[in-house]
Design an enzyme around this catalytic site. Structure first.
Site, PDB file in Angstrom:
ATOM      1  N   SER A  23     -10.337  -6.952  -4.735  1.00 42.44           N
ATOM      2  CA  SER A  23     -10.573  -6.198  -5.966  1.00 42.44           C
ATOM      3  C   SER A  23     -11.241  -7.056  -7.039  1.00 42.44           C
ATOM      4  O   SER A  23     -11.198  -8.284  -6.993  1.00 42.44           O
ATOM      5  CB  SER A  23      -9.248  -5.639  -6.491  1.00 42.44           C
TER       6      SER A  23
HETATM    7  N1  SAM Z   1      -5.723  -5.874  -3.898  1.00 41.85           N
HETATM    8  C1  SAM Z   1      -6.384  -6.330  -2.711  1.00 41.85           C
HETATM    9  C2  SAM Z   1      -7.062  -7.638  -2.937  1.00 41.85           C
HETATM   10  O1  SAM Z   1      -7.204  -8.063  -4.103  1.00 41.85           O
HETATM   11  O2  SAM Z   1      -7.503  -8.228  -1.948  1.00 41.85           O
HETATM   12  C3  SAM Z   1      -7.465  -5.375  -2.304  1.00 41.85           C
HETATM   13  C4  SAM Z   1      -6.983  -4.189  -1.655  1.00 41.85           C
HETATM   14  S1  SAM Z   1      -8.286  -3.238  -0.939  1.00 41.85           S
HETATM   15  C5  SAM Z   1      -9.117  -2.600  -2.333  1.00 41.85           C
HETATM   16  C6  SAM Z   1      -7.334  -1.873  -0.325  1.00 41.85           C
HETATM   17  C7  SAM Z   1      -6.492  -2.215   0.872  1.00 41.85           C
HETATM   18  O3  SAM Z   1      -5.685  -1.084   1.158  1.00 41.85           O
HETATM   19  C8  SAM Z   1      -7.302  -2.486   2.125  1.00 41.85           C
HETATM   20  O4  SAM Z   1      -6.949  -3.740   2.648  1.00 41.85           O
HETATM   21  C9  SAM Z   1      -6.931  -1.348   3.072  1.00 41.85           C
HETATM   22  O5  SAM Z   1      -6.919  -1.718   4.420  1.00 41.85           O
HETATM   23  C10 SAM Z   1      -5.549  -1.001   2.555  1.00 41.85           C
HETATM   24  N2  SAM Z   1      -5.106   0.358   2.890  1.00 41.85           N
HETATM   25  C11 SAM Z   1      -5.790   1.528   2.826  1.00 41.85           C
HETATM   26  N3  SAM Z   1      -5.023   2.555   3.195  1.00 41.85           N
HETATM   27  C12 SAM Z   1      -3.803   2.024   3.491  1.00 41.85           C
HETATM   28  C13 SAM Z   1      -2.570   2.588   3.923  1.00 41.85           C
HETATM   29  N4  SAM Z   1      -2.419   3.891   4.130  1.00 41.85           N
HETATM   30  N5  SAM Z   1      -1.539   1.761   4.147  1.00 41.85           N
HETATM   31  C14 SAM Z   1      -1.656   0.413   3.939  1.00 41.85           C
HETATM   32  N6  SAM Z   1      -2.793  -0.171   3.517  1.00 41.85           N
HETATM   33  C15 SAM Z   1      -3.858   0.626   3.299  1.00 41.85           C
END
Ligand code: SAM
Length: 190
Positions: A42
């Site tokens: 992010s």
């Molecule tokens: N905050 C994190 C960082 O700074 O690295 C970034 C997160 S990224 C924007 C969103 C994450 O949510 C991804 O790694 C994705 O695989 C995960 N994700 C999406 N849907 C999900 C779900 N249903 N359960 C768990 N993780 C999920």
């Protein structure tokens, strides 16, 4: 914890490059970057803002949905009593776990799976941070929020609204909309 100044201080201290090996030369740029598997680390200013919005108090039990690189997890774990983090992509979870244990965190619990269902076994949580966009607020996450608890979650299709969900001591829920944001989708029922 945990004044806003403490959070901002640790945010400045924490080296984002450690969480984005392939793209580490861009670590100082205030933007999201790819971390593989179609996902992103992010935008740092947003990570800071969301952490401040979550208002972590000493000893808080925090549920994070979407571990990604683990960058946001580090900020949560620095100020919370414990963090339960859920990621659906195995290689991202493994890499994040390695980074965070190298940084010395021992208060983080990891789960591979669909975080839109929360992590029932350890509920309720004082705080819930969702770092992927839900089309609507997942009811299971609201159920797993403790009385007096707070959740921060991007909600919407396309562009989303950064939304705060507060549960009072009587279990009544209040929802407040905030700034527009752009996150990858929360994969699952919501
Ligand atoms: N905050 C994190 C960082 O700074 O690295 C970034 C997160 S990224 C924007 C969103 C994450 O949510 C991804 O790694 C994705 O695989 C995960 N994700 C999406 N849907 C999900 C779900 N249903 N359960 C768990 N993780 C999920």
């Amino acid at each position: 914890m945990g004044s806003d100044m403490d959070v901002a201080g640790y945010f400045r201290e924490l080296d984002r490059a450690l969480f984005m090996e392939g793209n580490s030369r861009y670590a100082g740029v205030d933007a999201a970057f790819p971390i593989g598997h179609g996902q992103t680390i992010s935008q740092p200013s947003l990570v800071l803002e969301m952490t401040i919005m979550l208002d972590i108090r000493p000893g808080c039990k925090v549920l994070e949905i979407g571990t990604g690189s683990g960058y946001q997890t580090a900020l949560l774990a620095r100020f919370a009593g414990s963090v339960y983090t859920v990621e659906r992509i195995e290689p991202l979870m493994t890499a994040a776990r390695e980074r965070l244990s190298r940084l010395g965190f021992s208060n983080i619990h990891y789960r591979l799976g669909d975080g839109s269902q929360g992590w029932e076994e350890n509920a309720p949580y004082d705080r819930i941070m969702v770092t992927a966009a839900a089309h609507r607020i997942p009811p299971r996450l609201v159920d797993q929020l403790a009385p007096g608890g707070r959740m921060v979650i991007p909600v919407g299709r396309g562009m989303q609204t950064l939304t705060t969900v507060c549960k009072d001591m009587g279990g009544n829920v209040r929802i407040e909309g905030g700034i527009p944001v752009l996150f990858v989708d929360l994969v699952g029922d919501y």
